[in-house]
Design a protein around this motif. Structure first.
Motif, PDB file in Angstrom:
ATOM      1  N   ILE A 181     -38.934  -8.531 -31.087  1.00  8.52           N
ATOM      2  CA  ILE A 181     -38.209  -7.449 -31.765  1.00  8.52           C
ATOM      3  C   ILE A 181     -37.940  -6.341 -30.759  1.00  8.52           C
ATOM      4  CG2 ILE A 181     -38.262  -5.793 -33.657  1.00  8.52           C
ATOM      5  CD1 ILE A 181     -40.321  -7.637 -35.025  1.00  8.52           C
ATOM      6  N   ASN A 182     -36.678  -5.999 -30.584  1.00  8.79           N
ATOM      7  CA  ASN A 182     -36.273  -4.913 -29.697  1.00  8.79           C
ATOM      8  C   ASN A 182     -35.319  -4.013 -30.458  1.00  8.79           C
ATOM      9  OD1 ASN A 182     -37.349  -5.589 -26.808  1.00  8.79           O
ATOM     10  ND2 ASN A 182     -36.541  -7.534 -27.604  1.00  8.79           N
ATOM     11  N   TYR A 183     -35.718  -2.724 -30.496  1.00  9.92           N
ATOM     12  CA  TYR A 183     -34.928  -1.784 -31.299  1.00  9.92           C
ATOM     13  C   TYR A 183     -34.746  -0.502 -30.506  1.00  9.92           C
ATOM     14  CZ  TYR A 183     -33.566   1.313 -35.149  1.00  9.92           C
ATOM     15  OH  TYR A 183     -32.907   2.198 -35.958  1.00  9.92           O
ATOM     16  N   LYS A 241     -49.315  -2.269 -27.407  1.00  4.81           N
ATOM     17  CA  LYS A 241     -49.575  -2.304 -25.964  1.00  4.81           C
ATOM     18  C   LYS A 241     -49.408  -0.935 -25.342  1.00  4.81           C
ATOM     19  CE  LYS A 241     -48.349  -4.899 -21.810  1.00  4.81           C
ATOM     20  NZ  LYS A 241     -47.475  -5.934 -21.225  1.00  4.81           N
ATOM     21  N   SER A 242     -48.373  -0.218 -25.803  1.00  2.00           N
ATOM     22  CA  SER A 242     -48.123   1.100 -25.189  1.00  2.00           C
ATOM     23  C   SER A 242     -47.292   1.949 -26.112  1.00  2.00           C
ATOM     24  CB  SER A 242     -47.419   0.928 -23.846  1.00  2.00           C
ATOM     25  OG  SER A 242     -47.037   2.181 -23.319  1.00  2.00           O
ATOM     26  N   LEU A 243     -47.695   3.232 -26.202  1.00  2.00           N
ATOM     27  CA  LEU A 243     -46.914   4.232 -26.922  1.00  2.00           C
ATOM     28  C   LEU A 243     -46.682   5.395 -25.971  1.00  2.00           C
ATOM     29  CD1 LEU A 243     -45.610   5.645 -29.362  1.00  2.00           C
ATOM     30  CD2 LEU A 243     -47.904   6.397 -30.019  1.00  2.00           C
ATOM     31  N   PHE A 244     -45.410   5.698 -25.729  1.00  2.00           N
ATOM     32  CA  PHE A 244     -45.059   6.789 -24.822  1.00  2.00           C
ATOM     33  C   PHE A 244     -44.156   7.761 -25.560  1.00  2.00           C
ATOM     34  CE2 PHE A 244     -42.083   8.735 -21.805  1.00  2.00           C
ATOM     35  CZ  PHE A 244     -42.964   9.394 -20.955  1.00  2.00           C
ATOM     36  N   ILE A 245     -44.577   9.116 -25.487  1.00  2.00           N
ATOM     37  CA  ILE A 245     -43.786  10.162 -26.132  1.00  2.00           C
ATOM     38  C   ILE A 245     -43.494  11.239 -25.091  1.00  2.00           C
ATOM     39  CG2 ILE A 245     -43.721  11.902 -27.940  1.00  2.00           C
ATOM     40  CD1 ILE A 245     -45.689  10.188 -29.520  1.00  2.00           C
ATOM     41  N   ASP A 246     -42.215  11.567 -24.934  1.00  2.00           N
ATOM     42  CA  ASP A 246     -41.786  12.621 -23.997  1.00  2.00           C
ATOM     43  C   ASP A 246     -41.302  13.797 -24.819  1.00  2.00           C
ATOM     44  OD1 ASP A 246     -40.863  14.200 -22.002  1.00  2.00           O
ATOM     45  OD2 ASP A 246     -39.387  12.772 -21.224  1.00  2.00           O
ATOM     46  N   ILE A 290     -35.405   6.432 -29.205  1.00  2.00           N
ATOM     47  CA  ILE A 290     -36.576   5.700 -29.670  1.00  2.00           C
ATOM     48  C   ILE A 290     -36.375   4.238 -29.284  1.00  2.00           C
ATOM     49  CG2 ILE A 290     -37.962   5.011 -31.659  1.00  2.00           C
ATOM     50  CD1 ILE A 290     -36.980   7.501 -33.098  1.00  2.00           C
ATOM     51  N   VAL A 291     -37.385   3.730 -28.582  1.00  2.00           N
ATOM     52  CA  VAL A 291     -37.288   2.348 -28.117  1.00  2.00           C
ATOM     53  C   VAL A 291     -38.498   1.573 -28.627  1.00  2.00           C
ATOM     54  CG1 VAL A 291     -37.171   0.809 -26.132  1.00  2.00           C
ATOM     55  CG2 VAL A 291     -36.004   3.022 -26.053  1.00  2.00           C
ATOM     56  N   LEU A 292     -38.185   0.420 -29.257  1.00  2.00           N
ATOM     57  CA  LEU A 292     -39.222  -0.510 -29.679  1.00  2.00           C
ATOM     58  C   LEU A 292     -39.018  -1.789 -28.862  1.00  2.00           C
ATOM     59  CD1 LEU A 292     -41.516  -1.218 -31.708  1.00  2.00           C
ATOM     60  CD2 LEU A 292     -39.759  -2.120 -33.221  1.00  2.00           C
ATOM     61  N   LYS A 293     -40.029  -2.137 -28.036  1.00  2.00           N
ATOM     62  CA  LYS A 293     -39.864  -3.250 -27.110  1.00  2.00           C
ATOM     63  C   LYS A 293     -40.894  -4.346 -27.398  1.00  2.00           C
ATOM     64  CE  LYS A 293     -39.262  -2.354 -22.758  1.00  2.00           C
ATOM     65  NZ  LYS A 293     -39.493  -1.800 -21.395  1.00  2.00           N
ATOM     66  N   LEU A 312     -42.220   2.457 -27.875  1.00  2.00           N
ATOM     67  CA  LEU A 312     -43.321   1.657 -28.407  1.00  2.00           C
ATOM     68  C   LEU A 312     -43.145   0.241 -27.862  1.00  2.00           C
ATOM     69  CD1 LEU A 312     -42.186   3.605 -30.981  1.00  2.00           C
ATOM     70  CD2 LEU A 312     -44.344   2.768 -31.902  1.00  2.00           C
ATOM     71  N   GLU A 313     -44.142  -0.184 -27.125  1.00  2.00           N
ATOM     72  CA  GLU A 313     -44.020  -1.484 -26.461  1.00  2.00           C
ATOM     73  C   GLU A 313     -45.166  -2.385 -26.903  1.00  2.00           C
ATOM     74  OE1 GLU A 313     -43.729  -3.423 -21.956  1.00  2.00           O
ATOM     75  OE2 GLU A 313     -43.850  -1.249 -22.228  1.00  2.00           O
ATOM     76  N   GLY A 314     -44.753  -3.637 -27.188  1.00  2.00           N
ATOM     77  CA  GLY A 314     -45.745  -4.655 -27.498  1.00  2.00           C
ATOM     78  C   GLY A 314     -46.440  -4.465 -28.828  1.00  2.00           C
ATOM     79  N   ILE A 315     -45.734  -3.981 -29.808  1.00  2.00           N
ATOM     80  CA  ILE A 315     -46.335  -3.865 -31.152  1.00  2.00           C
ATOM     81  C   ILE A 315     -46.558  -5.269 -31.718  1.00  2.00           C
ATOM     82  CG2 ILE A 315     -45.931  -3.169 -33.545  1.00  2.00           C
ATOM     83  CD1 ILE A 315     -44.580  -0.709 -32.567  1.00  2.00           C
TER      84      ILE A 315
END
Length: 957
Positions: free
Chosen positions: A175-177, A79-84, A150-153, A103-106
């Motif tokens: 899965i939330n990491y 759904k979304s990949l965000f890198i800062d 690193i966030v996996l949502k 990383l959201e909504g994998i």
């Protein structure tokens, strides 16, 4: 100035172009190129909704990234990949620094096809390009990096397998990491937290810390309500059972991985539970577990240690079945290792030089167990099994078990094939320490209690039952040999019935103690000491009709040895039992008490039996002969003879037998008046007894009969056959005749008031020829009342006794007996009795012959007074007879002469008969001064002869 202005415009223009291209051009090109390149190398179709890039902050965001297969099914989605990215900090610190990766909504869809291929493994399109092998000669150091977060949502993974006939699905949902400070810069220690849901019921949480170089990881794993069936259903072909869907696992696991020096792994749990487990095979329940609760366990790979503490296994049920396919539990897994794999596994295990250490503390189990042997048609059921151990320690093949306790409530074994039935109510087995080293087992102390055991064998028609067994063992060792230092066995209410042999043994209480038992490699048994004490036993043999009971039996055995062909007892001591023996058929009763029996060195080998020495002290034996019939006695004698004939010939050697202070009570109830006598203070010795043809044994026994009598038996016999050699002398002195009243009442119909008996009996048998002397002396015998007895012989005993007694009131009789004992009609007792009756009969029927012999008178001289016809006077002819009669009467005051008047009626008148009798009376009374009581003139008159017949009569005192 103009140049500066131009330069400024250029910089602004370039900056504008950079910003413009960064915001618009770069995302457009990147999206297009990414889709193009992925479509070229992947078999899937790539979709990207949008890409955003901030050239000023270097932030990158990709929206709705998707990979679709040829069926338009989503294979991978994001759904979304965000890198800062922090460029300035990266330049300053000389490392790649990323602040955030979100990383959201994998979504990942993994599919396993029927042939075992995974869809993700086949995403790449086939290519003919041959990759050249690259060789690196140097290891280049990677640039350090650091990702602050690193966030996996809201990730989801679907797994679908078509390898089985039924589709299998597994879902990882929500899965939330999150991981902080992940990277190699300054060897940062990162922390992470992972949570997800497995299918609908299982929650999994993982939290901890992580370091990359060297790799270090630690943390905690929490698994809640893990459904075991959902995992095992992945490949049902591996398992030969069905698992219920309610079975689950709960786990709290701490882990620690450290590769600083060597690879180190340490695991320990706070919670480990298995709940509601049920296994079925062929629609039958074979196992069930309510709960397995392990409070703590640890796994230390470096030290190779496993520790378990507080293990509780609740309500376990196992149903084992043996059929043509084998044991059901052995076939739970269908996977079989090939021979090569097994060989390699063995080799690897043999090469492991350092053994694992396994320690288990406080194990508790309660269970039920069924075993159904279909092949042999038998069943075993054990209910309410409770197992406790305080500690089990395992190192390699060495096992130490401390504080073990096994308790069962009901055990049943039924073998329908062999018609065998075994059951018991309660079993309680305890052991302090058990040491197992390979095939060697040592038990320091153990105790077994069992309630109500029943063993029934219908084929053998045998039954063994007991209400209670208690067994205690110390220092039990099982290896090549089996040994223990001490055992105590208590049996209560023991019953053994053998209906084939028609006997039974029962015991209210039996106590057995055994010291230093050894069963060696050759199956020889040795016991230093054993003791049976405070034991009551009853034995009943239907065949022989013997009922034997013992009370307070104390039996000690020393130095027992059992070998293949021999049995040896060093010593047997029997102390003060009370023994009752009853023959139910004949009513023979024998009682024994106060027995002190000492047997020294018993040897039984092949057909040889030996006792070195026997001491019998203080026994009191009572024998009672009950009423029986002659027919039964003859049958019994015949059966006994057949048993002797059928008995296997065994050589025996019985050493000297010493008897001291023995008491013998004898009672015969076959008589109208029961006969009782006691022989006390019996002592003596019987020399060595052998059953060789030419062997002989000497005996000498002394005792007291009743209160004042004395008995002595001496002689020599051949114990193998008394017909070959017997020379026995038996002397009885001062025996009270009053005690023989039962026998005189039965055989002659009279009681005995008083008198003494002396017997001197000598029996000599040589080559079956008997010569016996029976010297009988009776003193001052006084008969009593008459007794009605059907077998009694009617004899005038008073007269016979008077005739046989001398002046001192003594009867001295010598009855010799001879004959051949092989003659079927020969009987010593019958011959002696017949000779005695003949003597009495002769005394009665010919009294003048007997009494005349005492005075050297012939019978003809004194049995009548002769007169001529028509004569009545006393002439010298008559005086000669009457004077001899007078001598006898004066000497024998207990006798009287009786006579009747007699005449010849053809030639004489009756008056002369009376005158003759009167003249005889007057002559004896007046001329010879005979007591008036001793002259009896009868009233009846005889008419046949002038001769007056005389008769002897005994005078009642």
């Amino acid at each position: 100035m103009k140049a500066l202005k131009i330069t400024s415009y250029i910089i602004i223009t370039l900056l504008f172009l950079y910003i413009l291209s960064g915001f618009f051009l770069l995302p457009y090109i990147a999206k297009k190129e990414i889709i193009k390149n992925l479509d070229e190398i992947l078999i899937t179709k790539t979709k990207i909704e949008d890409i955003y890039f901030n050239p000023l902050t270097l932030n990158l965001e990709i929206k709705d990234f998707t990979l679709l297969d040829d069926k338009e099914q989503k294979v991978l989605g994001l759904k979304s990949l965000f890198i800062d990215f922090r460029a300035l900090k990266s330049i300053e610190k000389k490392h790649i620094h990323i602040k955030d990766v979100v990383l959201e909504g994998i979504y990942l869809n993994i599919i396993e096809e029927k042939k075992g291929f995974f869809n993700l493994a086949n995403l790449l399109k086939p290519t003919d390009t041959i990759k050249e092998e690259t060789k690196t000669t140097e290891t280049e150091k990677l640039i350090d990096f650091l990702v602050s977060k690193i966030v996996l949502k809201d990730a989801n993974i679907d797994f679908t397998s078509f390898t089985d006939s039924k589709k299998y699905n597994l879902y990882l949902k929500d899965i939330n990491y999150t991981i902080y400070d992940f990277g190699t810069f300054k060897n940062s220690l990162s922390s992470n937290n992972l949570e997800f849901k497995l299918n609908e019921n299982t929650d999994i949480k993982i939290s901890g810390g992580l370091k990359i170089d060297p790799f270090i990881a630690y943390g905690k794993i929490n698994i809640s309500n893990l459904k075991i069936k959902e995992l095992l259903d992945f490949d049902k072909s591996l398992f030969n059972f069905e698992l219920n869907p309610e079975a689950n696992i709960n786990l709290d696991l701490n882990y620690n991985i450290d590769t600083t020096d060597n690879f180190k792994l340490f695991l320990n749990s706070d919670i480990f539970e298995i709940n509601n487990l049920q296994l079925k095979q062929n629609q039958k329940e074979i196992a069930r577990l309510n709960k397995l609760d392990l409070k703590y366990f640890s796994f230390d790979l470096n030290n190779q240690e496993l520790n378990f503490k507080d293990l509780y296994i609740k309500d376990l049920y196992a149903n084992m079945i043996l059929d043509k396919a084998g044991v059901n539990f052995a076939n739970l897994l269908k996977v079989q290792k090939d021979e090569e794999e097994i060989k390699n596994s063995k080799e690897n295990s043999n090469n492991d030089s350092k053994p694992w250490k396994i320690n288990l503390d406080n194990i508790n189990l309660n269970a039920n167990y069924d075993f159904d042997d279909i092949l042999n048609n038998s069943k075993l059921n054990i209910k309410d099994i409770k197992v406790k151990t305080s500690n089990i320690n395992i190192i390699d093949n060495k096992i130490n078990i401390k504080g073990a306790n096994l308790v069962t409530s009901i055990t049943k074994y039924l073998d329908k094939k062999n018609k065998l039935n075994i059951s018991s109510n309660k079993t309680d087995l305890k052991s302090d320490d058990v040491f197992i080293n390979g095939s060697k087992i040592e038990v320091v102390n153990s105790a077994l209690k069992k309630d109500k055991i029943i063993f029934e064998d219908e084929k053998l028609k045998m039954k063994i039952a007991t209400n209670n067994i208690e067994l205690k063992l110390s220092k039990l060792s099982i290896f090549d040999e089996i040994s223990f230092d001490l055992s105590n066995i208590i049996l209560n209410d023991l019953l053994l019935e053998d209906k084939n042999s028609n006997f039974s043994i029962s015991s209210k209480s039996s106590k057995l103690k055994v010291n230093n038992f050894l069963l060696d490699k050759q199956n020889n048994i040795s016991i230093d000491k054993s003791e049976l004490y405070d034991t009551n036993v009853n034995f009943f043999d239907t065949n022989s009709s013997f009922d034997i009971s013992t009370k307070n039996t104390n039996l000690k055995i020393s130095n027992f040895n059992l070998k293949k062909d021999s049995i040896i007892f060093g010593q047997i001591l029997l102390k003060e039992p009370k023994i009752d023996i009853l023959n139910v058929a004949s009513k023979l009763k024998i009682e024994a008490k106060n027995i002190d029996l000492d047997l020294r060195k018993l040897i039984s080998k092949n057909s040889f039996f030996k006792i070195e020495k026997t001491n019998l002290n203080n026994p009191h034996i009572s024998i009672v002969l009950a009423k029986t019939t002659q027919k039964n006695a003859e049958i019994k004698e015949k059966e006994e003879q057949e048993e002797i004939n059928n008995r296997k010939k065994t050589r025996f050697n019985l050493g000297p037998i010493n008897i001291n202070n023995m008491t013998l009570d004898f009672e015969d109830k076959n008589l109208a008046i029961p006969f009782k006598t006691t022989i006390s203070k019996l002592k003596g010795e019987i020399s060595e007894i052998k059953n060789k043809n030419k062997s002989s044994s000497e005996l000498e026994i002394n005792g007291i009969v009743d209160e004042y009598g004395v008995a002595k038996i001496t002689g020599i016999v051949n114990p193998n056959n008394i017909k070959i050699l017997t020379d026995i002398n038996m002397k009885f002195n001062n025996i009270s005749m009053k005690n023989f009243t039962p026998y005189t009442a039965k055989f002659v119909g009279r009681t005995i008031k008083d008198g003494k008996l002396e017997l001197d009996l000598n029996y000599n048998i040589s080559q079956s020829n008997l010569k016996a002397k029976n010297n009988i002396v009776i003193k001052k015998l006084v008969l009593g009342d008459k007794v009605e007895a059907p077998e009694a012989i009617s004899l005038p005993l008073d007269l016979a006794i008077t005739l046989l007694e001398d002046s001192s009131k003594t009867i001295d009789i010598n009855l010799p007996v001879s004959g051949n004992v092989d003659d079927p009609q020969f009987s010593i007792a019958a011959i002696v009795w017949k000779a005695f009756i003949n003597l009495i009969t002769k005394a009665i029927t010919a009294p003048f012959s007997l009494i005349g012999s005492l005075f050297n008178f012939s019978e003809d001289e004194i049995n009548s007074v002769d007169f001529n016809l028509k004569e009545s006077e006393i002439t010298p002819v008559q005086k000669e007879t009457l004077d001899k009669i007078a001598i006898i009467l004066k000497s024998k005051k207990e006798f009287a002469i009786s006579f009747s008047p007699s005449f010849d009626e053809k030639n004489e008148k009756e008056a002369i008969a009376k005158q003759r009798a009167l003249n005889i009376e007057q002559y004896l009374l007046n001329d010879k001064s005979i007591d008036k009581k001793q002259v009896i003139l009868e009233k009846d008159i005889k008419k046949s002869s002038p001769i007056i017949e005389l008769n002897l009569k005994a005078i009642k005192q």
